[in-house]
Design an enzyme around this catalytic site. Structure first.
Site: not given
Ligand code: R5P
Length: 302
Positions: A38, A105, A203, A229, A236
């Site tokens: 905790e 997310r 994507k 981003d 990934g």
């Molecule tokens: C997804 O829509 C987000 O904007 C990022 O592109 C995503 O969360 C990145 O995650 P990762 O690095 O695991 O691909």
């Protein structure tokens, strides 16, 4: 109203920078985990009424870290505990700055039976006693409407672009790694200046396995490419975009993000894909978190 800053363990540097810019003291705190796992948080004050009437600013990001008490969940709990404690010791106004609000997310139902936890979380922030919430580059900002208190999504793109402008970019192209990143990338390109173009990838992510598919080529021969981003988690998405940019003839490739979660082998993946640099804000501390959010946060609080 007197103002104080309280920094959570995930945002000590950022919190102190914000306090310095605002010229206000930082209230010392204690955080630990009990043997059963905790979390525990305490404001190091002499008496229960010590902060009566003050405006308190809590700065605590909620990304994954290393070690006990450093998971997203612990950091969220630490933040909620501090907000509750501040109210109890008399703070009149509690403004909560969570640069990376975890679970962003999980803002909608992708598969039947899921929980929209992002919405529940912002409601919990209000329930804990927050008067106001600030986040940075929230994945799906509309979720903030559920907070029931003033909630602001701060835009770090001008700061990130200003940093990238120091790289003397040649014929810059900003690549949006998916459709959700177009608005951010367009804003980033505008701040970059010099007529930077924007290119968009399509994507697809498998909602069960999380695997992504990204294909295509880019018109970037001889250009410097910036992929912007909100989050780099496993890397990934970013690594795929960087790889395609390099295969399409990009000169240099910069992986730019607000929240550098960098889990697992993300860093290896990014440099392996051909990234020349990773640039992130100090929303989350990492060796790549070279752009501080402090002026953005301090201005918003003023
Ligand atoms: C997804 O829509 C987000 O904007 C990022 O592109 C995503 O969360 C990145 O995650 P990762 O690095 O695991 O691909």
């Amino acid at each position: 109203m007197n103002r104080v800053v309280v920094t959570g363990p995930a945002s000590q540097a950022l919190g102190q920078r914000v306090a310095n810019l605002l010229g206000v003291p930082v209230v010392p705190t204690e955080f630990k985990s009990f043997p059963d796992g905790e979390d525990y948080a305490r404001l190091l004050v002499e008496e229960e009424g010590s902060l009566a009437g003050v405006e308190a600013v809590v700065v605590q990001s909620c990304g994954p870290g290393r070690g006990a008490g450093a998971s997203q969940n612990s950091r969220l709990f630490q933040m909620l505990m501090i907000v509750d404690a501040l109210r109890r010791v008399g703070a009149e106004r509690v403004r909560v700055v969570v640069p990376y609000l975890a679970y962003g997310r999980q803002d909608k139902v992708f598969r039947p039976g899921e929980c929209k936890f992002a919405g529940l979380l912002v409601r919990l922030v209000r329930e804990a006693g927050a008067s106001e919430l600030f986040t940075v580059d929230q994945h799906a900002p509309t979720v903030l409407e559920e907070a029931g208190i003033p909630a602001t999504n701060l835009d770090p793109m001008p700061l990130l672009a200003a940093h990238c402008n120091e790289f003397d970019l040649r014929d810059p192209v900003v690549v949006a790694p998916d459709k959700g990143a177009v608005e951010r990338s367009t804003a980033f390109a505008r701040h970059l200046g010099g007529g930077a173009r924007v290119e968009v990838f399509s994507k697809e992510r498998d909602v069960v396995s999380g695997q992504i598919k990204m294909a295509g080529s880019l018109d970037v021969e001889g250009s410097d490419v910036v992929v912007a981003d909100d989050i780099i988690s496993t890397g990934g998405t970013m690594a795929s975009a960087i790889r395609i940019a390099k295969e399409s003839g990009a000169e240099r490739a910069f992986a730019v993000c607000t929240h550098a979660l960098l889990v697992g082998n993300a860093v290896t993946n990014l440099f392996g894909a051909g990234a020349d640099q990773i640039v992130a804000t100090d929303s989350i501390d990492s060796e790549f978190s070279v752009v501080t959010l402090a002026p953005l946060v301090a201005d918003a609080l003023r």
